[in-house]
Design an enzyme around this catalytic site. Sequence first.
Site, PDB file in Angstrom:
ATOM      1  N   HIS A  39       0.837  -1.207   0.000  1.00  0.00           N
ATOM      2  CA  HIS A  39       0.000   0.000   0.000  1.00  0.00           C
ATOM      3  C   HIS A  39       0.874   1.261   0.000  1.00  0.00           C
ATOM      4  O   HIS A  39       0.582   2.236  -0.696  1.00  0.00           O
ATOM      5  CB  HIS A  39      -0.886   0.048   1.250  1.00  0.00           C
ATOM      6  CG  HIS A  39      -1.845  -1.089   1.381  1.00  0.00           C
ATOM      7  ND1 HIS A  39      -1.743  -2.040   2.378  1.00  0.00           N
ATOM      8  CD2 HIS A  39      -2.930  -1.432   0.649  1.00  0.00           C
ATOM      9  CE1 HIS A  39      -2.735  -2.900   2.263  1.00  0.00           C
ATOM     10  NE2 HIS A  39      -3.467  -2.569   1.224  1.00  0.00           N
ATOM     11  N   SER A 188      -2.531  -8.159   3.107  1.00  0.00           N
ATOM     12  CA  SER A 188      -3.012  -8.050   4.491  1.00  0.00           C
ATOM     13  C   SER A 188      -3.360  -9.425   5.046  1.00  0.00           C
ATOM     14  O   SER A 188      -3.161  -9.708   6.236  1.00  0.00           O
ATOM     15  CB  SER A 188      -4.235  -7.140   4.550  1.00  0.00           C
ATOM     16  OG  SER A 188      -3.918  -5.883   3.983  1.00  0.00           O
ATOM     17  N   ARG A 189      -3.869 -10.309   4.194  1.00  0.00           N
ATOM     18  CA  ARG A 189      -4.276 -11.633   4.679  1.00  0.00           C
ATOM     19  C   ARG A 189      -3.088 -12.548   4.978  1.00  0.00           C
ATOM     20  O   ARG A 189      -3.279 -13.632   5.534  1.00  0.00           O
ATOM     21  CB  ARG A 189      -5.225 -12.300   3.682  1.00  0.00           C
ATOM     22  CG  ARG A 189      -6.611 -11.649   3.663  1.00  0.00           C
ATOM     23  CD  ARG A 189      -7.589 -12.417   2.784  1.00  0.00           C
ATOM     24  NE  ARG A 189      -8.951 -11.939   2.917  1.00  0.00           N
ATOM     25  CZ  ARG A 189      -9.553 -11.096   2.061  1.00  0.00           C
ATOM     26  NH1 ARG A 189      -8.903 -10.611   1.015  1.00  0.00           N
ATOM     27  NH2 ARG A 189     -10.811 -10.722   2.261  1.00  0.00           N
TER      28      ARG A 189
END
Length: 280
Positions: A39, A188-189
């Site tokens: 990100h 993120s996972r």
Amino acid sequence: MSIEIVRTVADLRVRLGDWKCSARTIGLVPTMGSLHDGHLSLVRRSLAATGRTCLTLFVNPGQFGAGEDLAAYPRDEAADVALAEAEGAHLVFAPTADDMYPEGFATQVAVPGLGDMLEGEHRPGFFIGVATVVAKLLVQALPECAFFGDKDYQQLLVIRRLVIDLDIPVAIEGCPIVREPDGLALASRNAYLTADERRRAPALYQAISGVAKDITGGADVARACAGATKALLEAGFSAVDYVTVRDAETLKPVSDASRPARVLAAAQLGKARLIDNVAV
Ligand code: PAF
């Protein structure tokens, strides 16, 4: 000056309107939070390409299917805001679900074709949820440019299609995948992986890189994908949703590497469903 946080569409429009009046170009970085360097690379790209960068933080309920991880999805707004601020972003837009989907909300954006295959097939409704929220964010902010990771390659193509079809005057820029040193794409996972699964996870990148290399060397596409699927199961993945080679623009299946193509894969490792892709 510390980063600004706005929570309503009305406040977002006021703030971005000020920037537009002072002739600043605006870059939008839509995210669901749980920020990582992938990100932040989008924030850096936006800062380099535009005058003001707005990062959005919204875990969009519309793109989670029944039985998916909406409740468990990692959320830490304070940490995300601190990371965005340290990177130099100017504004965080963190709306509530009620502001994004007020009482009576009914409209959906669907991108049939591109949005029905692969992730769309394995996660029914997913791209309707993504396309709807991204269309809303783009229309709310009307930035010059919005930045998305190549990691979600199919999502990027769906978004490119929707801005063309809906005449949304925003340039969509895809940014390179950020990987751990062992090749695992940041996501993120990845936080769901146990230590043992984390050691096994780079097998996904190895498998798709192997397919890209083999078919560039003339190997049969179906055989290369079957070999990669077998390797993933042997590495400890419990299920492989797909390993496939697709045209880089249409995502239609290809049988050789004569045109720009992409190897895409999705597979389950413990609680984490990992996706990745590489260019051929
Ligand atoms: O890629 C994501 O994080 C999400 O799908 C997005 C684009 C922010 C829409 O919720």
